[in-house]
Design a protein around this motif. Structure first.
Motif, short mmCIF file in Angstrom:
data_model
loop_
_atom_site.label_atom_id
_atom_site.label_comp_id
_atom_site.label_asym_id
_atom_site.label_seq_id
_atom_site.Cartn_x
_atom_site.Cartn_y
_atom_site.Cartn_z
N LEU A 125 0.94 -1.01 -0.07
CA LEU A 125 0.00 -0.06 -0.21
C LEU A 125 0.86 1.09 0.00
CD1 LEU A 125 -3.10 -0.02 -0.22
CD2 LEU A 125 -3.21 0.84 2.31
N SER A 126 1.91 1.39 0.90
CA SER A 126 2.74 2.54 0.83
C SER A 126 3.64 2.46 -0.48
CB SER A 126 3.90 2.15 1.94
OG SER A 126 3.42 2.14 3.31
N ILE A 175 -0.29 5.07 -0.93
CA ILE A 175 -1.41 5.02 0.17
C ILE A 175 -0.69 4.71 1.22
CG2 ILE A 175 -3.72 4.41 0.73
CD1 ILE A 175 -4.18 3.44 -2.08
N ALA A 176 -0.83 5.93 2.31
CA ALA A 176 -0.43 5.61 3.64
C ALA A 176 -1.44 4.74 4.38
CB ALA A 176 -0.38 6.95 4.32
N PRO A 177 -1.10 3.46 4.79
CA PRO A 177 -1.84 2.52 5.63
C PRO A 177 -2.43 3.21 7.03
CG PRO A 177 -0.06 1.49 5.10
CD PRO A 177 0.50 2.89 4.81
N PRO A 202 -3.49 6.15 7.95
CA PRO A 202 -4.82 6.86 8.29
C PRO A 202 -6.25 5.97 7.95
CG PRO A 202 -3.33 7.79 6.81
CD PRO A 202 -2.65 6.75 7.35
N VAL A 203 -5.95 5.05 7.14
CA VAL A 203 -7.07 4.20 6.37
C VAL A 203 -7.20 3.30 7.68
CG1 VAL A 203 -7.53 2.24 4.80
CG2 VAL A 203 -6.15 4.25 4.17
#
Ligand SMILES: Nc1ncnc2c1ncn2[C@@H]1O[C@H](COP(=O)(O)OP(=O)(O)O)[C@@H](O)[C@H]1O
Ligand SMILES: [Mg+2]
Lengths: 255, 326
Positions: free
Chosen positions: B211-212, B216-218, B220-221
């Protein structure tokens, strides 16, 4: 002309130490537009460590990293991706339970944003699907789109990683041994693929396969014990005595 | 439509039908039992959002469940004797309006989950389990040592709180209200999971590094999913307090967190309706096997063991088939 040759990626005096191991020792290199810069060196020389620092998964002890002229040394890995840094891993790194298509769709989503959208169905999203299909087409995986990543062959997984990386529309690609484990035929295909690709996307390539490296590279740097001992065009490197002794001469390491 | 979908439909139609039959035959006890299944199932669905889809094995979701229950209990307590919860710096009284109670419970759970998640999501694996447990135990001991609201003895809700247009004190009406909430939450979760957010969340569970590396930073998700999960569980907790007419520190205890995990594992990790099935089976065992022997939990343990060993996707995996990710 000189303006156009401003480096896409520039690394200045990068150092990283793990205990007694100096994994990066004052490393500097640049990748220019339209060029493929190969980084070679024996196992344990610090190639993967360098890539981790470039992509933001490891913080260097000293030195700077510039992406398209901007200092990204202290930016997160995710920010660097959004600035155009694409990478592949030495060991396959995919969402194995998901189909090839879903893997690429998530990359497209990452590129286009909206990971905090809660209502619209993502898997029926025509925009994401179309972009994913296009990326799969580029690497020749369009017929395998519905196959789960875990059921793909090693070579196909490599292709899928490329499809994901390309879906991010990167300004530069940093590749860690993309030919590893591909076999002669796969290596030849990958070489042809990269030869084509490097014209549109500059590449920093870590690779052990010397035939591929000398065929693809516009510039080669040789890393030994974390230090760049030689850097220049392929002919110069091939003839360099230092390189012969440190690396190319010892055939067991080069294998 | 998949088999899982049809299994879900059967369960979701079967529950109100059973309740309706119990209603016309005057079996209030059965209606309350079915309501208990729904409310506990709702809590399991909430936990599953974090655990099943986000891979966050929280052993502290009782904190949110108990929080919801206590909001209902405390609001009713003050509404009952018309006293103030706070008098300084502003005056705040109780309320007997469920809607308001739920909003407060959900809001407080969101704040609490945000804080707990902010700290505990920096860890993973066993550390995450232990940190979430530790936070929940802090709340548990706080409730025990707070005499104003019954301390160890808990707090009774003498009159069930009110909801506009619903006779909440009638078992069948309250069942329908809970069932409507269950459907609403299921619908929302289903949308979330199949939206871009859900894709990112499941990606974070399967491979955070991946994901990184696509940008996409994992964190905050996952934090967002943890908060949503807590909000659902708090709502279930509030309903649970209403159903029993009683809230107590046991709603906050690690037993409760464990039971929520059992619903999820039994029903099917990462299966939308799975935890509801888990809760149904749990309540059935507890009621009917528990009536026969005090050692019913021994049999629950056996069933759980068999599920983990032989049924990968829990009961839903067994009867609903594998998940497809085409
Ligand atoms: N996370 C780490 N902790 C400690 N030592 C490491 C770590 N990563 C790499 N190293 C060491 O740094 C050196 C360079 O490793 P690596 O970058 O993987 O080399 P290469 O990719 O060139 O084979 C090796 O000696 C390796 O053992
Ligand atoms: Mg390496």
């Amino acid at each position: 002309m000189t303006d156009a040759m401003e480096p896409i990626l520039q690394i200045n005096h990068l150092s990283k130490r793990f205990g007694a191991v100096q994994a990066s020792d004052d490393v500097s290199l640049t990748v220019l537009p339209g060029r493929l810069h190969a980084l070679i060196g024996p196992n344990g020389a610090g190639k993967s460590t360098l890539i981790s620092q470039i992509s933001g998964f490891l913080m260097p002890d000293a030195g700077q990293i510039f992406l398209k002229g901007r200092d990204v040394t202290h930016l997160s890995a995710e920010r660097r991706v959004h600035m155009g840094l694409g990478r592949s891993f030495q060991v396959s790194n995919l969402l194995l339970e998901w189909s090839a298509r879903r893997n690429v769709m998530l990359a497209v989503q990452a590129r286009r944003g909206g990971s905090f959208r809660f209502f619209k169905n993502v898997w029926k999203d025509a925009e994401l699907r179309a972009a994913a299909e296009a990326a799969l087409q580029k690497v020749g995986l369009q017929d395998r789109a519905d196959i789960r990543a875990m059921e793909l062959s090693h070579g196909e997984r490599r292709q899928l990683e490329f499809a994901c990386a390309l879906a991010l529309e990167p300004a530069i690609l940093v590749l860690d041994e993309p030919m590893a484990g591909l076999g002669p035929e796969g290596t030849a295909e990958m070489t042809a693929f990269l030869e084509e690709l490097k014209h549109s996307i500059p590449i920093l390539l870590v690779e052990h396969d010397m035939d591929a490296v000398f065929r693809l590279a516009d510039e080669i740097s040789v890393l030994v014990y974390g230090r760049i001992i030689a850097s220049g065009p392929p002919e110069t490197i091939r003839q360099s005595v230092a390189v012969q002794e440190a690396y190319l001469g010892s055939s067991s390491d080069a294998a | 439509m998949t088999r899982e979908f049809w299994v879900s439909v059967v369960v979701l139609v079967g529950l109100p039908v059973a309740a309706f039959i119990a209603h016309i035959t005057g079996e209030t006890y059965i209606i309350n039992l079915l309501t208990r299944m729904i409310v506990l199932g709702l809590a399991g669905i909430g936990l599953n959002f974090a655990l099943g889809y986000g891979g966050m094995v929280s052993f502290g979701h009782a904190a949110f469940f108990g929080l919801g229950a206590y909001v209902a209990g405390i609001a009713a307590f003050h509404a009952f004797d018309d006293s103030l919860i706070v008098s300084m710096p502003f005056e705040l009284g109780g309320t007997n309006q469920m809607l308001l109670i739920w909003l407060i419970a959900i809001f407080l759970a969101a704040v609490l989950a945000f804080l707990i998640g902010l700290i505990s999501l920096r860890t993973s694996g066993v550390y995450f389990i232990m940190i979430t447990l530790a936070f929940a135990q802090m709340l548990y001991y706080f409730a025990i040592s707070w005499p104003a609201y019954g301390g160890e003895d808990g707090l009774s809700i003498y009159l069930r709180n009110e909801f506009p247009g619903v006779q909440t004190d009638k078992a069948f009406s309250f069942f329908l209200l809970c069932f409507a909430i269950l459907l609403l939450v299921l619908l929302l979760c289903w949308r979330f999971i199949n939206a871009r957010f859900g894709a990112a969340l499941q990606g974070a569970r399967m491979n955070a590094l991946r994901l990184s590396s696509i940008g996409i930073a994992p964190f905050p998700v996952k934090l967002t999913a943890f908060v949503i999960s807590a909000m659902i569980v708090a709502l279930a907790g509030a309903l649970y307090g209403e159903l029993n007419g009683f809230v107590s520190p046991s709603n906050l205890s690690w037993h409760m967190s464990g039971e929520l995990i059992i619903f999820v594992i039994l029903g099917g990790v990462g299966r939308l309706v799975g935890p509801l099935i888990g809760a149904i089976v749990f309540v059935l065992l507890e009621t009917y096997l528990g009536g026969l022997t005090d050692r019913w939990q021994f049999f629950l343990g056996l069933i759980l063991l068999a599920t983990v060993l032989f049924a990968n996707g829990g009961i839903m995996g067994l009867i609903g088939g594998r998940t497809r990710h085409d």
